[in-house]
Write a protein that holds these residues in place. Structure first.
Motif, PDB file in Angstrom:
ATOM      1  N   HIS A 165       8.370 -11.269   5.233  1.00  0.00           N
ATOM      2  CA  HIS A 165       8.800 -10.296   6.236  1.00  0.00           C
ATOM      3  C   HIS A 165       8.399  -8.871   5.852  1.00  0.00           C
ATOM      4  O   HIS A 165       8.449  -7.974   6.684  1.00  0.00           O
ATOM      5  N   LEU A 166       8.000  -8.683   4.602  1.00  0.00           N
ATOM      6  CA  LEU A 166       7.561  -7.351   4.174  1.00  0.00           C
ATOM      7  C   LEU A 166       6.113  -7.106   4.621  1.00  0.00           C
ATOM      8  O   LEU A 166       5.351  -8.059   4.775  1.00  0.00           O
ATOM      9  N   PRO A 167       5.739  -5.850   4.812  1.00  0.00           N
ATOM     10  CA  PRO A 167       4.357  -5.585   5.250  1.00  0.00           C
ATOM     11  C   PRO A 167       3.365  -5.757   4.101  1.00  0.00           C
ATOM     12  O   PRO A 167       2.757  -4.792   3.639  1.00  0.00           O
ATOM     13  N   LEU A 168       3.234  -6.989   3.616  1.00  0.00           N
ATOM     14  CA  LEU A 168       2.324  -7.288   2.500  1.00  0.00           C
ATOM     15  C   LEU A 168       1.369  -8.390   2.931  1.00  0.00           C
ATOM     16  O   LEU A 168       1.788  -9.374   3.546  1.00  0.00           O
ATOM     17  N   ASP A 212       1.712   1.181  -5.100  1.00  0.00           N
ATOM     18  CA  ASP A 212       3.077   1.504  -5.509  1.00  0.00           C
ATOM     19  C   ASP A 212       4.071   0.448  -5.064  1.00  0.00           C
ATOM     20  O   ASP A 212       4.988   0.084  -5.785  1.00  0.00           O
ATOM     21  N   ARG A 213       3.855  -0.037  -3.823  1.00  0.00           N
ATOM     22  CA  ARG A 213       4.811  -1.021  -3.298  1.00  0.00           C
ATOM     23  C   ARG A 213       4.727  -2.336  -4.072  1.00  0.00           C
ATOM     24  O   ARG A 213       5.726  -3.013  -4.285  1.00  0.00           O
ATOM     25  N   LEU A 214       3.493  -2.713  -4.491  1.00  0.00           N
ATOM     26  CA  LEU A 214       3.354  -3.924  -5.300  1.00  0.00           C
ATOM     27  C   LEU A 214       4.014  -3.717  -6.654  1.00  0.00           C
ATOM     28  O   LEU A 214       4.727  -4.585  -7.155  1.00  0.00           O
ATOM     29  N   ALA A 215       3.783  -2.527  -7.215  1.00  0.00           N
ATOM     30  CA  ALA A 215       4.360  -2.229  -8.532  1.00  0.00           C
ATOM     31  C   ALA A 215       5.879  -2.260  -8.462  1.00  0.00           C
ATOM     32  O   ALA A 215       6.540  -2.736  -9.409  1.00  0.00           O
ATOM     33  N   LEU A 246       0.477 -10.523  -1.962  1.00  0.00           N
ATOM     34  CA  LEU A 246       1.454 -11.484  -2.502  1.00  0.00           C
ATOM     35  C   LEU A 246       0.847 -12.287  -3.643  1.00  0.00           C
ATOM     36  O   LEU A 246       1.511 -12.567  -4.648  1.00  0.00           O
ATOM     37  N   PHE A 247      -0.432 -12.661  -3.486  1.00  0.00           N
ATOM     38  CA  PHE A 247      -1.102 -13.417  -4.540  1.00  0.00           C
ATOM     39  C   PHE A 247      -1.208 -12.564  -5.810  1.00  0.00           C
ATOM     40  O   PHE A 247      -1.029 -13.056  -6.927  1.00  0.00           O
ATOM     41  N   GLY A 248      -1.472 -11.287  -5.602  1.00  0.00           N
ATOM     42  CA  GLY A 248      -1.525 -10.356  -6.739  1.00  0.00           C
ATOM     43  C   GLY A 248      -0.180 -10.309  -7.464  1.00  0.00           C
ATOM     44  O   GLY A 248      -0.128 -10.369  -8.693  1.00  0.00           O
ATOM     45  N   ILE A 249       0.894 -10.236  -6.690  1.00  0.00           N
ATOM     46  CA  ILE A 249       2.238 -10.206  -7.294  1.00  0.00           C
ATOM     47  C   ILE A 249       2.489 -11.509  -8.044  1.00  0.00           C
ATOM     48  O   ILE A 249       3.038 -11.523  -9.141  1.00  0.00           O
TER      49      ILE A 249
END
Lengths: 483, 248
Positions: free
Chosen positions: A93-96, A2-5, A101-104
């Motif tokens: 800085h986000l918990p990712l 959800d957070r990535l979306a 990040l690569f996915g995004i």
């Protein structure tokens, strides 16, 4: 998930909101861009039809050319489109995780309509390949080829954000161009054609019709492993390579002593412009042109003049979108300075002339040396006319259709593709006329060319004054368009 | 003599009225504080006073000159530290100063000399070759302040000058402002730090929702027995922290 979306959703909104924020500045131009795209698509579909017939006969020449085109498109896509306005470095800085990040990063690649067209165009290559003698293997090879092209484009786009890699990639590009010139001149004795067997385009078609299809497919799988790893590693590098506070070389500060009110502004724009990738293609064309003039046993004056026209073309975004690299903060400074809009435009125009001169002057000097002073003088008049024509069109376009550009990326076509094409045709006209007049009436060519220069100069002056006035009135609109 | 004067100054963005019928009269050599909560119209006012934003209606006069009719004349006389700092990200601090000097018709020598003095005073000399994009927010703010001061302006507009600035530099800036005012320079200052404003300014105005709700001198405030903070919260509504029950 959800957070990535949610991040991707924000990127989607940011990208599309730009069109609504620009309001009247780009409305109407999307339609013309669509018409041009449909025309290209029509031509592409016809080529696919021809490729279908050829591959059924075992001829892979056209399919290989189309695959090369697809590879280039994927190479340019991640470099030319902005990353939907998200700096991945600032998302740390986000918990990712890096994987998140690569996915995004990958999903954000497919936000723009240009990427959809490239995906559709790439998948369409499956149509002729499905009619090859080994259709299933051919389709698998095509998909592997597309994946490899995409990951190569991503890897190069990531590496271009790192200074040392940028220099290395430019050296590789020069080397590739020099090799291409060497091969095309026929001096390699057919050695290249042996090496071309391992090119990815060749591997993809070998899987469809050639010998050792399993080996070719295996090689494509290996290439995919390599390029995906490179894309991942280069992305990770962009996250860990924190920009460090550096001391500038003294030379750069000395440049800021250019005379006149607009001198400092011009040097600032030279600094900005040289961080765009497009002028490096102008530089590349200039280097190859100089090589030709030095190494050819009988250089041609016409070729030297054509080279000048070619060198100007990659520099077009500098003239046509001169505010594209400025941010709100910089445009606010323009608003605070006690200078007119015309002075600001003069600074930008001067920066364009400095960049173009660095590329064109060696060609003019070498043409004068190898072909006589008169050829060099014609080249100089032609270059001056071209610069004036580019700036005349560019000053109008920079205010009317500004588009956001990013450092170390290619200038995007944005909402102004038709104007860009029309501008290139208009601005190249003085160069074409130089050639035509010289061919037609060589004895009177100098006077006609001087007349062309005068006309271009008048056009430029009018465009410069008008653009200056419009910038004063429409600064806020320009800001809105490039945000 | 009035150095800054506005008459029924208004600015609207679509349906939003950012500033409504603003009346300001600031004499020469005054350190004037312009206060208000976020989004009250402070920065919009500064932008209109400095010619960065065209008013929807009303007039602005700086040293008797209309900002709308003679923007370049006005801009030559003022120095501005804007809210968004107005810096070019790929230039160093030093290059910014070298670029701006000639724009204000300063010679190269004079520009370099003044720039050096300003950067030394603001503790930026060692970091002068740092790119603005790589500088800290305090360094960026001091760079923008140096740009505002380089040409020795008659009027200085400072939008939140102490935000993100270290205490030593903040003290130096305050000292500098007092010296400037002593020499007859007018300073128009916006700030959220009420204690600083209280100790620094001679007169002030509080703007809420685009309208001035209070305008007086510090002397009048002190005589009334109120602090600036008391006066500020008389006009600005604040929510209580207890409403955020879920925190903690």
């Amino acid at each position: 998930m959800d957070r990535l979306a949610s991040i991707v959703r924000c990127q989607w909104r940011v990208y599309w909101r730009r069109f609504s924020r620009a309001r009247d500045l780009t409305v109407g131009h999307q339609g013309i861009t669509l018409i041009i795209t449909v025309l290209i698509l029509f031509k592409y579909l016809r080529l696919l039809g021809s490729a279908n017939i050829q591959i059924a006969r075992g001829d892979t020449t056209l399919v290989q050319s189309l695959l090369a085109g697809i590879f280039l498109a994927w190479l340019i896509l991640p470099i030319s489109i902005p990353r939907a306005d998200v700096s991945f470095f600032r998302l740390r800085h986000l918990p990712l995780s890096v994987r998140d990040l690569f996915g995004i990063r990958i999903v954000s690649l497919f936000i723009t309509p240009y990427s959809w067209m490239i995906v559709a165009g790439s998948l369409a290559i499956c149509y002729p390949l499905a009619h090859a003698p080994r259709p299933w293997l051919a389709l698998a090879a095509a998909l592997l080829f597309i994946l490899m092209s995409c990951s190569t484009g991503l890897a190069i786009a990531h590496l271009l954000t790192i200074a040392s890699w940028r220099r290395m990639l430019f050296a590789v590009l020069v080397l590739l161009c020099a090799t291409a010139v060497y091969v095309l001149s026929g001096k390699d004795g057919g050695g290249f054609w042996q090496w071309s067997q391992v090119l990815p385009t060749n591997l993809a078609t070998r899987a469809a019709v050639g010998k050792n299809p399993t080996l070719a497919t295996g090689a494509l799988v290996m290439l995919n492993v390599l390029t995906i790893t490179a894309a991942w590693w280069s992305f990770w590098q962009t996250l860990v390579n924190e920009p460090r506070a550096r001391s500038r070389r003294r030379m750069d500060s000395i440049l800021f002593r250019l005379p006149g009110t607009a001198g400092g502004l011009a040097v600032k724009d030279v600094r900005y412009f040289r961080r765009l990738l497009d002028p490096y293609f102008g530089l590349l064309a200039a280097v190859l042109g100089c090589l030709y003039l030095v190494s050819s046993s009988a250089p041609s004056a016409a070729v030297a003049w054509i080279l000048i026209i070619i060198v100007f073309i990659p520099n077009a975004p500098l003239a046509f979108n001169s505010f594209g690299l400025d941010k709100r903060s910089g445009l606010d400074r323009y608003g605070l300075l006690p200078v007119s809009g015309a002075t600001i435009m003069r600074g930008k125009n001067l920066a364009f002339v400095i960049i173009a001169s660095v590329q064109v002057c060696p060609i003019i000097v070498l043409a004068g040396w190898r072909l006589g002073l008169s050829v060099g003088a014609f080249g100089l008049i032609e270059a001056a006319s071209l610069a004036a024509a580019y700036l005349a069109w560019g000053n109008w376009m920079s205010i009317t259709l500004p588009t956001k550009m990013q450092f170390f990326r290619f200038a995007p076509p944005g909402g102004s593709l038709p104007e860009l094409i029309a501008g290139l045709m208009f601005a190249s006209l003085p160069g074409v006329l130089t050639l035509y007049v010289f061919k037609l009436r060589a004895d009177q060519a100098i006077w006609v060319n001087l007349l062309i220069l005068l006309l271009c100069g008048i056009l430029y002056s009018l465009a410069w004054i008008r653009a200056g006035r419009r910038f004063e009135q429409q600064r806020e609109k320009v800001v809105q368009s490039i945000l | 003599m009035l150095e800054i004067e506005t008459h029924k100054l208004s600015k609207t963005f679509g349906d939003l009225v950012a500033v409504r019928d603003l009346e300001l009269r600031i004499p020469k050599g005054t350190l004037f504080g312009f206060l208000g909560p976020n989004g009250s119209g402070k920065s919009t006012t500064v932008k209109m006073l400095t010619g960065m934003l065209r008013p929807t209606s009303g007039e602005v006069f700086i040293s008797g000159r209309s900002v709308v009719n003679s923007p370049l004349e006005v801009k030559k006389r003022i120095g501005v530290l804007p809210e968004e700092l107005a810096l070019f990200e790929s230039l160093t601090i030093w290059e910014h100063l070298l670029m701006i000097g000639p724009v204000y018709e300063l010679s190269r020598k004079e520009t370099a000399s003044r720039a050096e003095q300003l950067l030394v005073y603001l503790d930026l000399w060692q970091a002068r070759h740092t790119y603005v994009e790589e500088a800290s927010s305090g360094m960026r703010k001091k760079c923008s302040l140096a740009l505002a001061l380089l040409h020795n302006p008659e009027i200085l507009f400072l939008d939140e000058p102490f935000e993100g600035i270290d205490p030593v530099s903040a003290r130096k800036i305050k000292d500098l402002l007092l010296v400037m005012v002593g020499k007859g320079i007018t300073v128009f200052l916006t700030s959220h730090i009420l204690e600083v404003v209280e100790r620094l300014v001679q007169s002030f105005a509080i703007i809420v929702g685009g309208e001035i709700v209070c305008s007086q001198t510090m002397e009048e405030t002190l005589l009334s027995g109120d602090t600036l903070e008391d006066l500020f919260f008389k006009h600005v509504v604040r929510e209580t922290a207890e409403e955020l029950e879920w925190i903690g």
